[in-house]
Design a protein around this motif. Sequence first.
Motif, short mmCIF file in Angstrom:
data_model
loop_
_atom_site.label_atom_id
_atom_site.label_comp_id
_atom_site.label_asym_id
_atom_site.label_seq_id
_atom_site.Cartn_x
_atom_site.Cartn_y
_atom_site.Cartn_z
N GLU A 137 -1.94 4.52 4.79
CA GLU A 137 -2.70 3.29 4.55
C GLU A 137 -1.78 2.11 4.26
OE1 GLU A 137 -6.61 5.01 2.49
OE2 GLU A 137 -5.60 3.44 1.29
N LEU A 138 -0.84 2.35 3.32
CA LEU A 138 0.08 1.29 2.94
C LEU A 138 0.92 0.85 4.13
CD1 LEU A 138 1.39 2.29 -0.61
CD2 LEU A 138 -0.21 0.48 0.01
N GLU A 174 0.09 0.82 7.22
CA GLU A 174 -0.73 -0.04 8.06
C GLU A 174 -0.87 -1.43 7.45
OE1 GLU A 174 -4.80 1.45 9.25
OE2 GLU A 174 -3.40 2.83 10.25
N GLN A 175 -1.16 -1.44 6.13
CA GLN A 175 -1.39 -2.71 5.44
C GLN A 175 -0.12 -3.55 5.36
OE1 GLN A 175 -2.90 -1.12 1.84
NE2 GLN A 175 -4.96 -0.77 2.63
N TYR A 227 0.56 -6.09 8.04
CA TYR A 227 -0.19 -7.35 7.97
C TYR A 227 0.21 -8.19 6.76
CZ TYR A 227 -3.01 -5.21 11.54
OH TYR A 227 -3.41 -4.62 12.70
N ALA A 228 0.83 -7.54 5.79
CA ALA A 228 1.11 -8.23 4.53
C ALA A 228 1.94 -9.49 4.71
CB ALA A 228 1.81 -7.27 3.57
N HIS A 280 -0.03 -12.29 6.39
CA HIS A 280 -1.14 -12.78 5.56
C HIS A 280 -0.70 -13.29 4.20
CE1 HIS A 280 -4.24 -10.34 8.10
NE2 HIS A 280 -3.53 -11.21 8.79
N GLU A 316 0.85 -12.03 1.78
CA GLU A 316 0.63 -11.19 0.59
C GLU A 316 1.94 -10.89 -0.15
OE1 GLU A 316 -3.34 -8.83 2.26
OE2 GLU A 316 -1.55 -7.68 1.70
N GLN A 342 -2.12 -7.45 -2.84
CA GLN A 342 -3.06 -7.28 -1.74
C GLN A 342 -4.28 -8.17 -1.95
OE1 GLN A 342 -3.24 -2.85 -1.98
NE2 GLN A 342 -2.28 -2.96 0.03
N SER A 343 -5.07 -8.33 -0.88
CA SER A 343 -6.18 -9.29 -0.92
C SER A 343 -7.22 -8.93 -1.99
CB SER A 343 -6.86 -9.38 0.45
OG SER A 343 -7.18 -8.07 0.88
#
Length: 292
Positions: free
Chosen positions: A33-34, A36-37, A40-41, A44, A46, A73-74
């Motif tokens: 998960e991390l 993948e995120q 985008y971080a 975005h 983050e 994170q968002s």
Amino acid sequence: DADVAMYQAKANGRNNYRLFSHEMRASLQRQVELEEQLRYALEHDELSVFYQPKYCLNSDQVVGFEALLRWQQSDGNWVSPAEFIPIAEQCGEIDAIGRFVIEQGVAQIAKWYDQTGIWLKLAVNLSPSQFRDLGLVDFIGRTLKQHQVSSELLELEITEGVFLSGHADVEEGIRGLNQLGVSLAMDDFGTGYSSLSYLRRFPFDVVKIDRTFIVDLQPNTKDYQLVTAAIAMANSLGLAVVAEGVETEQQLDLLARIGCHLVQGYYIAKPLPPEQAIEVLCVESRQLANAT
Ligand code: C2E
Ligand code: MG
Ligand code: MG
Ligand code: MG
């Protein structure tokens, strides 16, 4: 390790095996998960860089900062770099993230100069896999030029892991960095197996004594003797010494007495966003612990 644990869990019976395997799956899932995120971080916004002061006990002033990555994170959650840096290394995202920290940090040195008229040194951590980024040295040179920041103001912190990682490009990378004129610090000194031989082979300017030696620092303990010896060694080699993780006034006083003049830790200040970090410049050490 995982295999041994699995074997032991199995030996303890079927339920334990299930429990363990569930935990392992959860941790693996979090990692995926991390990963993948993390992709985008950066885009975005983050990720940000916080700055922890380095304090000089001789001149009683902040002489520089260490850049430390932060990820919010968002949903508001913070993810620790101790968790996401290894993931970034595995998935290759570390190159972009590492360049982001350099870019932010060098720009910040210039910004602080504009605000205060003082050039402050900045230390940036480099992880082993960043030495596979063959354009990194050029990128650092370009970034310094672009922001008109002298290379002496940038220090790169590497751990022994860099040498153990088996990347053939490490020697060349270090030579390139040396030619640029940036300084080199050995981070987490004392925790590895052969720090001394690396100190001999590579052009280090600074050693950072690991927090684990500072946390229980008291007169006439083993840690005290080890830290004293490390400082004497560094001094005789002409290296600067920074003690990491100074949390109490007692530790600070002891370090001053042993002859360690550069300290970093929560007692001085936690890592802070750039606007707050610069405010620490105007405060004396005895007041710092209360101010931050
Ligand atoms: P490090 O380079 O050894 O950084 C020191 C860590 O100790 C930081 O944790 C800092 O917040 C924490 N620290 C400072 N003073 C104290 C204290 O008085 N007490 C305690 N308990 N801790 C203190 P952080 O920010 O969570 O970073 C952890 C590690 O993640 C760093 O260890 C470094 O290896 C890595 N890291 C952080 N930022 C970056 C980065 O931009 N690039 C790379 N490659 N690695 C990074
Ligand atoms: Mg460091
Ligand atoms: Mg360290
Ligand atoms: Mg450390």
